[in-house]
Scaffold this motif. Sequence first.
Motif, short mmCIF file in Angstrom:
data_model
loop_
_atom_site.label_atom_id
_atom_site.label_comp_id
_atom_site.label_asym_id
_atom_site.label_seq_id
_atom_site.Cartn_x
_atom_site.Cartn_y
_atom_site.Cartn_z
N LEU A 9 -2.98 -9.49 10.97
CA LEU A 9 -3.57 -8.17 11.23
C LEU A 9 -3.98 -8.02 12.69
O LEU A 9 -3.68 -7.00 13.32
CB LEU A 9 -4.78 -7.98 10.31
CG LEU A 9 -5.48 -6.64 10.36
CD1 LEU A 9 -4.61 -5.57 9.72
CD2 LEU A 9 -6.82 -6.72 9.64
N ILE A 10 -4.61 -9.04 13.25
CA ILE A 10 -5.06 -8.98 14.65
C ILE A 10 -3.88 -8.94 15.60
O ILE A 10 -3.83 -8.11 16.52
CB ILE A 10 -5.99 -10.18 14.96
CG1 ILE A 10 -7.31 -10.01 14.21
CG2 ILE A 10 -6.23 -10.31 16.46
CD1 ILE A 10 -8.20 -11.24 14.22
N VAL A 11 -2.90 -9.82 15.42
CA VAL A 11 -1.74 -9.87 16.33
C VAL A 11 -0.92 -8.58 16.23
O VAL A 11 -0.50 -8.02 17.24
CB VAL A 11 -0.87 -11.12 16.06
CG1 VAL A 11 0.40 -11.09 16.88
CG2 VAL A 11 -1.66 -12.38 16.35
N ALA A 12 -0.71 -8.09 15.01
CA ALA A 12 0.04 -6.84 14.84
C ALA A 12 -0.73 -5.67 15.44
O ALA A 12 -0.13 -4.76 16.03
CB ALA A 12 0.32 -6.59 13.36
N LEU A 45 7.33 -0.85 14.28
CA LEU A 45 7.65 -2.22 13.91
C LEU A 45 6.39 -3.08 13.75
O LEU A 45 6.34 -3.95 12.88
CB LEU A 45 8.61 -2.84 14.92
CG LEU A 45 10.04 -2.28 14.88
CD1 LEU A 45 10.83 -2.76 16.10
CD2 LEU A 45 10.74 -2.68 13.60
N PHE A 46 5.37 -2.86 14.56
CA PHE A 46 4.12 -3.60 14.41
C PHE A 46 3.25 -3.03 13.29
O PHE A 46 2.38 -3.73 12.77
CB PHE A 46 3.34 -3.65 15.72
CG PHE A 46 3.82 -4.70 16.67
CD1 PHE A 46 3.79 -6.04 16.34
CD2 PHE A 46 4.34 -4.35 17.91
CE1 PHE A 46 4.25 -7.01 17.21
CE2 PHE A 46 4.79 -5.31 18.78
CZ PHE A 46 4.75 -6.64 18.44
N ALA A 47 3.47 -1.78 12.93
CA ALA A 47 2.72 -1.19 11.82
C ALA A 47 3.11 -1.83 10.49
O ALA A 47 2.28 -1.94 9.58
CB ALA A 47 2.94 0.31 11.77
N VAL A 48 4.35 -2.28 10.37
CA VAL A 48 4.82 -2.90 9.13
C VAL A 48 4.01 -4.17 8.80
O VAL A 48 3.46 -4.27 7.70
CB VAL A 48 6.34 -3.19 9.19
CG1 VAL A 48 6.78 -4.01 7.99
CG2 VAL A 48 7.12 -1.89 9.27
N PRO A 49 3.89 -5.16 9.71
CA PRO A 49 3.08 -6.33 9.35
C PRO A 49 1.59 -5.99 9.19
O PRO A 49 0.89 -6.62 8.41
CB PRO A 49 3.29 -7.31 10.51
CG PRO A 49 3.93 -6.56 11.58
CD PRO A 49 4.57 -5.35 10.98
N VAL A 51 0.40 -3.27 7.80
CA VAL A 51 0.26 -2.79 6.43
C VAL A 51 0.47 -3.93 5.43
O VAL A 51 -0.27 -4.04 4.44
CB VAL A 51 1.25 -1.63 6.16
CG1 VAL A 51 1.31 -1.28 4.70
CG2 VAL A 51 0.87 -0.41 6.99
N MET A 52 1.46 -4.79 5.68
CA MET A 52 1.73 -5.91 4.77
C MET A 52 0.52 -6.83 4.63
O MET A 52 0.29 -7.37 3.55
CB MET A 52 2.92 -6.73 5.27
CG MET A 52 4.21 -5.99 5.28
SD MET A 52 5.05 -6.27 3.76
CE MET A 52 6.63 -5.59 4.11
N SER A 53 -0.22 -7.01 5.71
CA SER A 53 -1.39 -7.90 5.64
C SER A 53 -2.51 -7.29 4.80
O SER A 53 -3.42 -8.00 4.38
CB SER A 53 -1.90 -8.22 7.04
OG SER A 53 -2.41 -7.06 7.66
N LEU A 54 -2.44 -5.99 4.53
CA LEU A 54 -3.47 -5.32 3.74
C LEU A 54 -3.05 -5.07 2.30
O LEU A 54 -3.83 -4.52 1.52
CB LEU A 54 -3.85 -3.99 4.42
CG LEU A 54 -4.44 -4.11 5.82
CD1 LEU A 54 -4.61 -2.75 6.45
CD2 LEU A 54 -5.77 -4.85 5.78
N LEU A 55 -1.84 -5.45 1.92
CA LEU A 55 -1.36 -5.23 0.56
C LEU A 55 -1.81 -6.34 -0.39
O LEU A 55 -2.01 -7.47 0.03
CB LEU A 55 0.17 -5.15 0.55
CG LEU A 55 0.81 -3.94 1.20
CD1 LEU A 55 2.32 -4.07 1.16
CD2 LEU A 55 0.38 -2.65 0.52
N ASN A 56 -1.90 -6.00 -1.66
CA ASN A 56 -2.17 -6.94 -2.76
C ASN A 56 -3.49 -7.68 -2.58
O ASN A 56 -4.43 -7.16 -1.99
CB ASN A 56 -1.00 -7.89 -2.96
CG ASN A 56 0.29 -7.16 -3.30
OD1 ASN A 56 0.25 -6.07 -3.87
ND2 ASN A 56 1.40 -7.74 -2.93
N GLY A 69 8.79 -10.06 5.42
CA GLY A 69 8.72 -8.63 5.70
C GLY A 69 7.73 -8.31 6.80
O GLY A 69 7.84 -7.28 7.46
N ALA A 70 6.76 -9.18 7.00
CA ALA A 70 5.80 -9.01 8.09
C ALA A 70 6.32 -9.62 9.39
O ALA A 70 6.06 -9.12 10.48
CB ALA A 70 4.46 -9.64 7.71
#
Length: 139
Positions: A9-12, A45-49, A51-56, A69-70
């Motif tokens: 989340l921080i790096v993205a 492209l950085f928004a994808v990881p 969002v992925m870090s906040l899923l599930n 995917g991230a």
Amino acid sequence: MNKQRLAILIVAGLGALATFMPWVKAPIVGTINGTKGDGWITLVLFAVPLVMSLLNDKTKALKGGLLYGAIIPSVVAGAIGVWKIIDFNSKMSDIGDNPFAKALGATVSIEFGLYLVVLAGIALPIVAFLIKDKEVVSE
């Protein structure tokens, strides 16, 4: 939140913010931010990881398809940054041969925002694989 997810989340987030930072500095034009060109692509492209870090379940590390995917979009964003740096340097070498540009003393430079995009694109897969919580083994 899981350490790995937090690191992603921080790096993205840093990579996404780098889009709005200066990418190029020119004498007459001033600074040019990433949003004036390919920065919008790197932002997505950085928004994808991000969002992925906040899923599930946020207490568990990303694994399998979510992890890749991230990682893949951030690597693509870093590759775009490297490509922009190489493209910029080749154009500047062409301009450097121009006697008119030499007479003006034109100094055009790459700024920190573009370097941060590349750094975030490289750092995200590294932190995703290196930062893992220890599995608790129940007896």
